[in-house]
Design a protein around this motif. Structure first.
Motif, PDB file in Angstrom:
ATOM      1  N   CYS A  17       7.098   9.615   5.409  1.00 35.37           N
ATOM      2  CA  CYS A  17       7.884   9.324   6.620  1.00 35.37           C
ATOM      3  C   CYS A  17       7.164   8.299   7.494  1.00 35.37           C
ATOM      4  O   CYS A  17       7.763   7.324   7.959  1.00 35.37           O
ATOM      5  N   ALA A  18       5.863   8.519   7.730  1.00 35.12           N
ATOM      6  CA  ALA A  18       5.106   7.631   8.609  1.00 35.12           C
ATOM      7  C   ALA A  18       4.925   6.250   8.003  1.00 35.12           C
ATOM      8  O   ALA A  18       4.913   5.244   8.717  1.00 35.12           O
ATOM      9  N   GLY A  19       4.799   6.182   6.690  1.00 29.90           N
ATOM     10  CA  GLY A  19       4.540   4.906   6.043  1.00 29.90           C
ATOM     11  C   GLY A  19       5.764   4.070   5.761  1.00 29.90           C
ATOM     12  O   GLY A  19       5.649   2.969   5.220  1.00 29.90           O
TER      13      GLY A  19
ATOM     14  N   ILE B 237       0.827  -1.212   0.000  1.00 28.06           N
ATOM     15  CA  ILE B 237       0.000   0.000   0.000  1.00 28.06           C
ATOM     16  C   ILE B 237       0.859   1.259   0.000  1.00 28.06           C
ATOM     17  O   ILE B 237       0.565   2.230  -0.703  1.00 28.06           O
ATOM     18  N   VAL B 238       1.928   1.247   0.779  1.00 26.93           N
ATOM     19  CA  VAL B 238       2.760   2.454   0.907  1.00 26.93           C
ATOM     20  C   VAL B 238       3.402   2.848  -0.424  1.00 26.93           C
ATOM     21  O   VAL B 238       3.278   4.002  -0.861  1.00 26.93           O
TER      22      VAL B 238
ATOM     23  N   TYR C  43       0.227   7.131   9.458  1.00 31.28           N
ATOM     24  CA  TYR C  43       0.137   7.134   8.000  1.00 31.28           C
ATOM     25  C   TYR C  43      -1.309   7.344   7.548  1.00 31.28           C
ATOM     26  O   TYR C  43      -1.577   8.123   6.611  1.00 31.28           O
ATOM     27  N   THR C  44      -2.241   6.687   8.203  1.00 27.47           N
ATOM     28  CA  THR C  44      -3.653   6.851   7.857  1.00 27.47           C
ATOM     29  C   THR C  44      -4.112   8.283   8.076  1.00 27.47           C
ATOM     30  O   THR C  44      -4.814   8.870   7.246  1.00 27.47           O
TER      31      THR C  44
ATOM     32  N   PHE D  36      13.675   9.218   4.584  1.00 28.28           N
ATOM     33  CA  PHE D  36      14.078   9.683   5.911  1.00 28.28           C
ATOM     34  C   PHE D  36      13.441   8.889   7.048  1.00 28.28           C
ATOM     35  O   PHE D  36      14.029   8.764   8.124  1.00 28.28           O
ATOM     36  N   GLY D  37      12.260   8.347   6.827  1.00 33.43           N
ATOM     37  CA  GLY D  37      11.586   7.610   7.876  1.00 33.43           C
ATOM     38  C   GLY D  37      12.390   6.469   8.471  1.00 33.43           C
ATOM     39  O   GLY D  37      12.495   6.335   9.708  1.00 33.43           O
ATOM     40  N   PRO D  38      13.006   5.597   7.649  1.00 35.68           N
ATOM     41  CA  PRO D  38      13.745   4.459   8.201  1.00 35.68           C
ATOM     42  C   PRO D  38      14.903   4.834   9.098  1.00 35.68           C
ATOM     43  O   PRO D  38      15.318   4.038   9.951  1.00 35.68           O
TER      44      PRO D  38
END
Length: 538
Positions: free
Chosen positions: A202-204, A112-113, A177-178, A152-154
């Motif tokens: 970032c969140a996903g 989905i991401v 993310y939602t 950047f998220g990871p």
């Protein structure tokens, strides 16, 4: 049996007490480098049992000392580990149904991401019309900024998972993310949409950061290839399928409904993840078990076998800086990260310019232009099938021969991936410029998709197998640079096509792809020698 095969076989035969790369990070980071170097110098008959911080020494005296430590640890009543090789609490011993359910959930999140990264592309023209934006750079940025968020998220989520476990990171990031996707759907101007898209990326990014670690928690090496194939389906196939759905949805309901559909899907998978997923990280599981036993017995001297004694803050700091060190100091990580950044950039350059090419050259509508992405999707699916049907078989055969090494994940895929991508780019570019029958450039894009999968799938497996204790950091480093390439290279698409047209523009990308091919082949041939010569201590 070489160092890799011996270490891996013993690692999983010991009941999974040190069952994945992240656990080894906690148990003894510097030890892994010394262990690999020692094994490469001579064969030894004993390796350390899970979790010891003591460096492996070669020789009879060292073996005796190591065995004595193992025996003492086994009889130490204050050491908390798994209850034997068949302990059902050990994720390695969970049922196949449980393992594949969790793999399926992680794979759906990972699908989905990346799907959201390209699903929005066909609706960009509607956004620019609604918000009265004429800057073409902003048109490309609103699509690619999401990929920058995935880069950047990871850097934060992967280290946090090593301190707090996998489940909580999945849960928190999925919820955010939602929420960020809802914010995209209700944006009132281009700047707001760009900001929310970045934060959503970032969140996903949690499944990209820790998904491979989850699979390593659950599956031994000879089963990991198939599981990784399902996991990698999303990042590679999702961007090709997204525009097909997004094109018709934007044409029928408008661009905002793309985000509402993503909200519905991400919300449903978040509920499934909270309800059906369990913690898989053995360090966290044994830490929880230790705390329960301390509370029930009153014995505060109890400690987890995988407890390194390092404070959580120090673990977090080390994990945050580790991908940067690997990116800068490991030749293998540098080569694969730069190559992945370029190839991923090509993929997203095609994704963002397909509407331009097929609407301008062939007069397709928004909805029909979304169907042109099917070529990429078919190529990706074919590559996934080829890898999943051949990789584990080849690795198992090499292991049976006692010759297994991480570089076996790369053969023979690295021999053909570059030429396939380059050939597809030549085909796509020149047929599009000549305005031949519309199916011709789509066939070219299918070759690009096939080459993409035969590059990214082996890279994923290789990083997990080769970097052992540093695999999560190696994957994170690769993900960061790959996503940066996916975000930035498309920004040059319009000026490149304006100067070189579609034929020579895509030919330039094809020539650069071919330039990477000799280095990738050299990595297969000499990768083991390079790993041993340039170890990275972090």
């Amino acid at each position: 049996m070489n160092s890799f095969s011996l270490t891996q076989s013993l690692e999983f035969e010991e009941g999974g007490e040190i069952q994945n790369t992240h656990q080894l990070e906690i148990a003894g980071e510097e030890h892994a480098i010394e262990e690999e170097k020692a094994f490469s110098e001579r064969r030894v008959s004993s390796v350390r049992d899970g979790g010891s911080d003591k460096d492996l020494e070669v020789g009879t005296d060292a073996q005796q000392t190591d065995e004595e430590e193992q025996t003492a640890e086994l009889h130490d009543p204050n050491i908390v580990g798994w209850e034997g090789d068949e302990d059902p609490a050990n994720p390695m011993n969970w049922s196949a149904t449980m393992k594949w359910t969790m793999t399926g959930i992680v794979s759906l999140i990972t699908f989905i991401v990346p799907l959201a990264s390209s699903m929005f592309a066909p609706g960009v023209t509607q956004v620019t019309e609604e918000f009265h934006v004429s800057n073409t750079m902003l048109e490309e940025l609103v699509v690619s900024i999401y990929i920058l968020g995935l880069a950047f998220g990871p850097l934060l989520l992967a280290p946090l998972s090593e301190v707090y476990g996998r489940w909580v990171i999945y849960t928190v990031s999925n919820i955010f993310y939602t929420v960020m996707t809802i914010a995209c759907a209700v944006s009132s101007d281009m700047s707001m949409l760009i900001v929310w898209r970045f934060l959503a990326g970032c969140a996903g990014s949690s499944p990209l950061a820790i998904g491979a670690g989850t699979i390593a928690d659950l599956f031994p090496i000879h089963q990991r290839g198939l599981a990784l194939s399902f996991y990698a389906l999303g990042p590679i196939v999702g961007p090709g399928i997204g525009p097909v759905v997004g094109g018709f949805l934007a044409e029928a309901k408008g661009w905002r409904w793309i985000f509402w559909l993503l909200t519905i899907m991400s919300g449903a998978i978040t509920v499934a993840q909270i309800a059906f997923m369990k913690e898989t990280y053995a360090v966290t599981l044994l830490a929880r078990k230790t705390k329960r036993l301390q509370k029930s017995t009153g014995n505060l001297q109890l400690r987890s076998k995988l407890d390194s004694g390092i404070p959580a803050r120090e673990i977090l700091i080390r994990a945050i800086i580790r991908p940067a060190k690997l990116t800068l100091l490991s030749p293998i990580s540098i080569l694969l990260s730069i190559t992945a950044a370029f190839i991923y950039g090509i993929l997203y350059l095609l994704l963002t310019t397909f509407p331009l090419v097929f609407e301008a050259q062939y007069g397709f509508s928004i909805g029909i232009s979304g169907l042109t992405y099917i070529g990429l999707a078919v190529g990706n699916t074919a590559g996934l099938f080829i890898f999943s049907m051949t990789s584990d078989r080849y690795v198992s055969r090499r292991a049976a021969q006692g010759k297994l090494k991480p570089e076996d994940r790369l053969f023979p895929y690295f021999l053909v991936a570059g030429p396939l991508i380059a050939g597809g780019l030549f085909w796509y570019g020149w047929t599009a410029q000549a305005k031949t029958l519309w199916i011709a450039p789509i066939v070219g894009s299918a070759l690009v998709g096939l080459g993409n999968m035969l590059f990214f799938m082996p890279v994923m497996g290789y990083l997990v197998d080769a970097f052992t204790v540093y695999a999560a950091s190696a994957v994170a480093a690769n993900t960061v640079l790959r996503s940066v390439g996916g975000a930035l290279l498309p920004l040059a698409a319009e000026s490149m096509y304006a100067s070189l047209n579609y034929g020579w523009g895509n030919s330039l990308l094809a020539f650069l792809t071919l330039a990477f091919s000799p280095a990738l082949i050299a990595l297969y041939l000499y990768g083991e020698r390079i790993r041993l010569r340039y170890p990275v201590k972090v």
